[in-house]
Design a protein around this motif. Sequence first.
Motif, PDB file in Angstrom:
ATOM      1  N   THR A  72       0.835  -1.200   0.000  1.00 53.21           N
ATOM      2  CA  THR A  72       0.000   0.000   0.000  1.00 53.21           C
ATOM      3  C   THR A  72       0.871   1.253   0.000  1.00 53.21           C
ATOM      4  O   THR A  72       0.599   2.200  -0.743  1.00 53.21           O
ATOM      5  CB  THR A  72      -0.971  -0.006   1.194  1.00 53.21           C
ATOM      6  OG1 THR A  72      -1.867  -1.113   1.038  1.00 53.21           O
ATOM      7  CG2 THR A  72      -1.771   1.283   1.279  1.00 53.21           C
ATOM      8  N   LEU A  76       0.651   3.866  -3.017  1.00 56.47           N
ATOM      9  CA  LEU A  76       0.320   5.267  -2.765  1.00 56.47           C
ATOM     10  C   LEU A  76       1.415   6.183  -3.338  1.00 56.47           C
ATOM     11  O   LEU A  76       1.122   7.223  -3.930  1.00 56.47           O
ATOM     12  CB  LEU A  76       0.128   5.527  -1.271  1.00 56.47           C
ATOM     13  CG  LEU A  76      -1.209   5.103  -0.688  1.00 56.47           C
ATOM     14  CD1 LEU A  76      -1.190   5.192   0.842  1.00 56.47           C
ATOM     15  CD2 LEU A  76      -2.355   5.930  -1.259  1.00 56.47           C
ATOM     16  N   TYR A 101      -7.574   5.635  -7.161  1.00 49.53           N
ATOM     17  CA  TYR A 101      -6.972   4.652  -6.249  1.00 49.53           C
ATOM     18  C   TYR A 101      -8.102   4.032  -5.435  1.00 49.53           C
ATOM     19  O   TYR A 101      -8.815   4.725  -4.714  1.00 49.53           O
ATOM     20  CB  TYR A 101      -5.952   5.354  -5.347  1.00 49.53           C
ATOM     21  CG  TYR A 101      -5.336   4.459  -4.298  1.00 49.53           C
ATOM     22  CD1 TYR A 101      -4.271   3.627  -4.612  1.00 49.53           C
ATOM     23  CD2 TYR A 101      -5.819   4.457  -3.000  1.00 49.53           C
ATOM     24  CE1 TYR A 101      -3.701   2.814  -3.641  1.00 49.53           C
ATOM     25  CE2 TYR A 101      -5.255   3.650  -2.029  1.00 49.53           C
ATOM     26  CZ  TYR A 101      -4.200   2.825  -2.364  1.00 49.53           C
ATOM     27  OH  TYR A 101      -3.647   2.021  -1.404  1.00 49.53           O
ATOM     28  N   ASN A 103      -8.960   1.354  -2.562  1.00 49.79           N
ATOM     29  CA  ASN A 103      -8.351   0.559  -1.499  1.00 49.79           C
ATOM     30  C   ASN A 103      -9.413  -0.309  -0.837  1.00 49.79           C
ATOM     31  O   ASN A 103     -10.457   0.179  -0.435  1.00 49.79           O
ATOM     32  CB  ASN A 103      -7.667   1.444  -0.467  1.00 49.79           C
ATOM     33  CG  ASN A 103      -6.845   0.607   0.476  1.00 49.79           C
ATOM     34  OD1 ASN A 103      -7.379  -0.048   1.365  1.00 49.79           O
ATOM     35  ND2 ASN A 103      -5.551   0.589   0.266  1.00 49.79           N
ATOM     36  N   GLU A 105      -8.577  -2.445   1.776  1.00 44.67           N
ATOM     37  CA  GLU A 105      -8.045  -2.975   3.028  1.00 44.67           C
ATOM     38  C   GLU A 105      -7.887  -1.921   4.116  1.00 44.67           C
ATOM     39  O   GLU A 105      -8.272  -2.131   5.260  1.00 44.67           O
ATOM     40  CB  GLU A 105      -6.689  -3.628   2.730  1.00 44.67           C
ATOM     41  CG  GLU A 105      -6.119  -4.430   3.861  1.00 44.67           C
ATOM     42  CD  GLU A 105      -4.885  -5.183   3.419  1.00 44.67           C
ATOM     43  OE1 GLU A 105      -4.902  -6.414   3.556  1.00 44.67           O
ATOM     44  OE2 GLU A 105      -3.927  -4.548   2.940  1.00 44.67           O
ATOM     45  N   ILE A 111      -5.419   5.964   5.356  1.00 44.16           N
ATOM     46  CA  ILE A 111      -4.874   6.489   4.097  1.00 44.16           C
ATOM     47  C   ILE A 111      -4.629   7.990   4.247  1.00 44.16           C
ATOM     48  O   ILE A 111      -3.572   8.499   3.865  1.00 44.16           O
ATOM     49  CB  ILE A 111      -5.822   6.209   2.914  1.00 44.16           C
ATOM     50  CG1 ILE A 111      -5.883   4.698   2.648  1.00 44.16           C
ATOM     51  CG2 ILE A 111      -5.365   6.946   1.659  1.00 44.16           C
ATOM     52  CD1 ILE A 111      -6.909   4.296   1.627  1.00 44.16           C
ATOM     53  N   ILE A 143      -9.468   9.073  -4.422  1.00 46.95           N
ATOM     54  CA  ILE A 143      -9.257   7.891  -3.589  1.00 46.95           C
ATOM     55  C   ILE A 143     -10.596   7.400  -3.077  1.00 46.95           C
ATOM     56  O   ILE A 143     -11.384   8.188  -2.551  1.00 46.95           O
ATOM     57  CB  ILE A 143      -8.318   8.220  -2.414  1.00 46.95           C
ATOM     58  CG1 ILE A 143      -6.954   8.652  -2.959  1.00 46.95           C
ATOM     59  CG2 ILE A 143      -8.190   7.030  -1.471  1.00 46.95           C
ATOM     60  CD1 ILE A 143      -6.017   9.230  -1.932  1.00 46.95           C
ATOM     61  N   SER A 145     -12.083   4.524  -0.512  1.00 44.96           N
ATOM     62  CA  SER A 145     -11.844   3.468   0.468  1.00 44.96           C
ATOM     63  C   SER A 145     -13.051   2.541   0.445  1.00 44.96           C
ATOM     64  O   SER A 145     -14.157   2.949   0.764  1.00 44.96           O
ATOM     65  CB  SER A 145     -11.660   4.069   1.859  1.00 44.96           C
ATOM     66  OG  SER A 145     -10.493   4.859   1.877  1.00 44.96           O
ATOM     67  N   ARG A 147     -13.109  -0.607   1.927  1.00 45.96           N
ATOM     68  CA  ARG A 147     -12.892  -1.672   2.902  1.00 45.96           C
ATOM     69  C   ARG A 147     -14.237  -2.295   3.279  1.00 45.96           C
ATOM     70  O   ARG A 147     -15.194  -1.609   3.602  1.00 45.96           O
ATOM     71  CB  ARG A 147     -12.209  -1.109   4.148  1.00 45.96           C
ATOM     72  CG  ARG A 147     -11.917  -2.162   5.191  1.00 45.96           C
ATOM     73  CD  ARG A 147     -11.304  -1.513   6.422  1.00 45.96           C
ATOM     74  NE  ARG A 147     -11.270  -2.462   7.506  1.00 45.96           N
ATOM     75  CZ  ARG A 147     -10.170  -2.843   8.122  1.00 45.96           C
ATOM     76  NH1 ARG A 147      -9.018  -2.332   7.778  1.00 45.96           N
ATOM     77  NH2 ARG A 147     -10.217  -3.706   9.096  1.00 45.96           N
ATOM     78  N   ASP A 173      -6.028  -1.846  -4.722  1.00 48.28           N
ATOM     79  CA  ASP A 173      -5.104  -2.262  -3.658  1.00 48.28           C
ATOM     80  C   ASP A 173      -5.893  -2.819  -2.480  1.00 48.28           C
ATOM     81  O   ASP A 173      -6.692  -2.104  -1.900  1.00 48.28           O
ATOM     82  CB  ASP A 173      -4.270  -1.063  -3.234  1.00 48.28           C
ATOM     83  CG  ASP A 173      -3.327  -1.372  -2.078  1.00 48.28           C
ATOM     84  OD1 ASP A 173      -2.928  -2.542  -1.920  1.00 48.28           O
ATOM     85  OD2 ASP A 173      -2.991  -0.438  -1.335  1.00 48.28           O
TER      86      ASP A 173
END
Length: 176
Positions: A72, A76, A101, A103, A105, A111, A143, A145, A147, A173
């Motif tokens: 990660t 990044l 991007y 993510n 996780e 982040i 970005i 996220s 998760r 990622d």
Amino acid sequence: MNEQQPTPSESSGLDSLLEFTRENSPLPHWFQPVPIEEMLSRPPVVRDWFLSDCFKKMDKVEIVGPSKIGKTWFLLGLTLHLAAGRPFLGIPIPRPRRVLYLNLEVQESDIQSRLQGDPDEGRISLCDAYGINPAEVAGNLSIASCRGYGAELRGMLDNDAVPIGGAEVVVLDPKY
């Protein structure tokens, strides 16, 4: 024993393959062999390099490694450099790119902490570490996220339903 020996022919191996295939089964639509003389007679291919001589438009690249090795952090850093159009690890990036991007996780707050730094933990921001002014990537980097929503995101990716918003590079990622 009266076996027939193949007779020499003036046809190429490709011609023989195509003839054999036509007689035995149709060629799939994606199997279109090109004779080398035709390929070499075409104008040179112009490549749209994102990371010079490494990654180009339409490439699918995986960064693979064990857990907690720094994938990660690496991605990044690469993402910041792509968005800024700055060399990464000494490799030229020809121009700034619009990057998304994704993510799956790390929590968004983590982040954000990596990007902003955390003076309480003695950690500088990734932008500062790389000497990239946040204004250089403004408008070029988004970005998300995701998760806890990996299955849903993968379904969207499989169906080309991820709203990439004009991104030229999409970083996922991690890929499990």
